[in-house]
Design an enzyme around this catalytic site. Structure first.
Site, PDB file in Angstrom:
ATOM      1  N   SER A 147       0.671  -1.411   0.087  1.00 18.60           N
ATOM      2  CA  SER A 147       0.130  -0.185   0.073  1.00 18.60           C
ATOM      3  C   SER A 147       0.853   1.038  -0.074  1.00 18.60           C
ATOM      4  O   SER A 147       2.079   1.163   0.436  1.00 18.60           O
ATOM      5  CB  SER A 147      -0.977  -0.038   1.413  1.00 18.60           C
TER       6      SER A 147
ATOM      7  N   TYR B   9      -0.995  -0.092  10.786  1.00 15.74           N
ATOM      8  CA  TYR B   9      -1.183  -0.652   9.542  1.00 15.74           C
ATOM      9  C   TYR B   9      -0.090   0.029   8.634  1.00 15.74           C
ATOM     10  O   TYR B   9       0.594  -0.637   7.848  1.00 15.74           O
ATOM     11  CB  TYR B   9      -2.465  -0.403   9.053  1.00 15.74           C
TER      12      TYR B   9
ATOM     13  N   LYS C 271       2.931  -2.149   6.616  1.00 14.37           N
ATOM     14  CA  LYS C 271       3.204  -2.300   5.154  1.00 14.37           C
ATOM     15  C   LYS C 271       4.471  -1.570   4.965  1.00 14.37           C
ATOM     16  O   LYS C 271       5.379  -1.843   3.785  1.00 14.37           O
ATOM     17  CB  LYS C 271       2.081  -1.445   4.591  1.00 14.37           C
TER      18      LYS C 271
END
Length: 259
Positions: free
Chosen positions: A153, A176, A180
């Protein structure tokens, strides 16, 4: 029905969201693919696979479509991973493409150590565990080069995160985003390690999509998120080899993501 000449693709976390849409894009676009949907809940995985197959039941060109099956696979459970490897080995004897897609998010604010551990366990440690377990089957790929895909992402880009002018500049989503960024490094390390063996390693960024990943697809759509099918098509393009020139990098709709 599976035919030996098909490209065998395993996608983790594929019973919904981007994983499912990637499988759908592959199965509905070509007869060349057999997609194995990995899912923690095998009943959901089987239902998703049946939905993929039934979607083309009334299609006059059904014969040109791919096939799908499912396997129980919890990326945080070594026993589950080992059983999935045995299942794929017994049924197919090889793997041509592995897509590390399974992931979770935390909405904790402020971030917590507990949430970070949980997110890293799935998004990063899980990806490593699955990759290591399936490497030998990937080395037996009949369709060359074998591909190892990490679904990443732009939220994991440190360059974007540090730039106030970037649309990805935000103090939220710490767990998160950290996962990533770590996944990008993991992908880079596998690229360096497996390139001499002829394994193509690449990151795929589906972009912001209105899935149920956050539990609020409508809110994401209101923010201009793309439909899930668009994200699936972007990952599927990487699986198909359309972005091979950027191997070792993370590619998205806008091009290569800056680290």
């Amino acid at each position: 029905m599976f035919h030996p000449e098909k490209t065998v693709v395993l996608i983790t976390g594929a019973n919904q969201g981007i994983g499912y849409e990637t499988a759908k894009s592959l199965v509905h676009s070509s007869a060349d693919y057999h997609v194995i949907l990995g899912s923690r809940d095998i009943s959901k995985g089987e239902a998703a696979a049946q939905t993929l197959l039934q979607a083309g039941a009334g299609d006059s060109v059904k014969a040109t479509k791919g096939t799908a099956s499912s396997v129980s696979l919890d990326v945080t459970d070594e026993v589950s991973i080992a059983a999935a490897v045995e299942h794929v080995a017994a049924d197919f004897g090889r793997l041509d493409v592995l897509v590390n897609n399974a992931g979770i998010i935390s909405t904790a604010s402020p971030p917590t150590a507990l949430a970070l551990r949980r997110v890293l366990e799935t998004n990063v440690v899980g990806a490593l565990a699955v990759t290591e377990a399936f490497l030998n089957l990937l080395r037996k790929a009949e369709h060359r080069p074998p591909r190892l895909v990490f679904v990443s992402s732009s939220m994991g880009s440190i360059t974007h995160a540090a730039d106030p002018a970037s649309p990805y500049y935000s103090p939220h989503g710490t767990e998160y985003r950290t996962s990533k960024a770590a996944l990008n490094m993991l992908m880079t390390m596998y690229s360096a390690r497996l390139k001499p063996e002829g394994v193509l390693v690449i990151g795929a960024d589906p972009g912001l999509c209105a899935t149920n990943f956050t539990g609020d697809a409508a809110s994401l759509r209101n923010r201009g998120a793309a439909e899930p099918a668009e994200g699936g098509n972007r990952v599927a393009a990487v699986v198909k080899g359309e972005r091979d020139v950027d191997a070792g990098k993370v590619v998205g709709v806008y091009g290569v993501s800056p680290w």
